[in-house]
Design an enzyme around this catalytic site. Structure first.
Site, mmCIF file in Angstrom:
data_model
loop_
_atom_site.group_PDB
_atom_site.id
_atom_site.type_symbol
_atom_site.label_atom_id
_atom_site.label_comp_id
_atom_site.label_asym_id
_atom_site.label_seq_id
_atom_site.Cartn_x
_atom_site.Cartn_y
_atom_site.Cartn_z
ATOM 1 N N SER A 74 -3.392 -112.587 14.922
ATOM 2 C CA SER A 74 -4.336 -112.131 15.939
ATOM 3 C C SER A 74 -5.335 -113.251 16.242
ATOM 4 C CB SER A 74 -5.001 -110.829 15.504
ATOM 5 O OG SER A 74 -5.592 -110.193 16.617
ATOM 6 N N ASP A 192 2.101 -104.034 22.747
ATOM 7 C CA ASP A 192 0.736 -104.250 22.263
ATOM 8 C C ASP A 192 -0.285 -103.416 23.035
ATOM 9 O OD1 ASP A 192 -1.704 -105.430 21.289
ATOM 10 O OD2 ASP A 192 -0.541 -107.199 20.752
ATOM 11 N N HIS A 248 0.439 -104.086 18.125
ATOM 12 C CA HIS A 248 -0.213 -105.285 17.609
ATOM 13 C C HIS A 248 -0.055 -105.434 16.096
ATOM 14 C CE1 HIS A 248 -2.871 -108.645 18.187
ATOM 15 N NE2 HIS A 248 -3.719 -108.203 17.274
#
Length: 265
Positions: A74, A192, A248
């Site tokens: 991330s 996502d 995600h």
């Protein structure tokens, strides 16, 4: 919101890499003197200070003098890219960005549906303060907030992302250092709901001046003007775009072993 050594996340990744590649040295970066500080710093510590701290840790580690592979999850993916651009010693060999937002974000995480009035309200609220000096210096997520409707404000006031993406001029050192990578691997999560727009994970973004239609990296001015060397890297086969089904950071061990581990060996 994570920490270096959480046994459910980064600690787990460290363990499976060590298990699959015997003898490998894995450093999980901790920013702060304990796990609570490490987690809090992911929200509140100026990203430029975080990058400086990581560069210092890497330079002092005797295991890394000959070079190392970097893997960021991330926001860690884009922060490690800043390390590659700003700190060439020791040399980063491969950069693996798993869900990193390289063109920033313009949306609220986990917002239930893009057309929701609540989402728009939250976006507008962050919108009003994201580029003020106080917010920029003390809220990590604001430092990669990229408003396509206020590109001028973004370029002028973003203290992190606009700098590493060469939005205010060309830093040839950044370009040279990034181009020294053997491979720059970008993983995008195909379902996502956390990163908006998800194409930022492949270095794409919204078309300039609006927030509906997105374009891939290859159509952005960053690429066509080759401000960061990405066009040259792409033509040399150094950019790797991987897609994985799931939300995600949701991926299976099997996928990780087959898609990611080869870049660490």
């Amino acid at each position: 919101g994570d920490s270096c050594c959480n046994p459910q996340s980064m600690g787990y990744i460290k363990k499976i890499v060590e298990k699959k590649i015997p003898g490998i040295y894995v450093l999980s970066l901790k920013i702060g003197s304990n796990l609570i500080q490490d987690m809090e710093n992911s929200f509140f510590m100026n990203v430029n200070d975080q990058v400086r701290e990581v560069c210092s840790q890497l330079a002092k580690d005797p295991h890394l003098t000959g070079g190392y592979n970097a893997m960021g999850f991330s926001q860690g993916g884009q922060f490690l890219r800043a390390v590659a651009q700003r700190c060439p010693s020791p040399p980063m060999l491969n950069l693996i960005s798993i869900g990193g937002q390289h063109q920033g974000v313009y949306g609220f995480p986990r917002c239930p549906g893009e057309s929701s009035h609540i989402c728009d309200w939250i976006r507008k609220t962050l919108d009003l303060g994201a580029y003020t000096q106080a917010v920029q210096e003390h809220l990590v997520q604001a430092e990669y907030w990229h408003d396509p409707l206020k590109e001028e404000d973004y370029r002028k006031n973003s203290i992190f992302l606009a700098d590493i993406n060469q939005e205010r001029g060309i830093n040839e050192t950044y370009k040279k250092n990034l181009m020294a990578l053997k491979k720059f691997v970008m993983v995008k999560f195909l379902n996502d709901t956390m990163v908006d727009p998800p194409i930022s994970e492949w270095f794409g973004f919204y078309k300039p001046g609006q927030d509906k239609e997105t374009i891939p990296l290859q159509e952005t001015s960053l690429y066509t003007e080759d401000r960061l060397g990405l066009q040259e890297m792409d033509k040399a086969g150094k950019l790797v775009f991987l897609g994985v089904k799931g939300d995600h950071l949701h991926f299976s061990e099997e996928w990780f072993y087959t898609a990611i581990l080869p870049f660490l060996q």
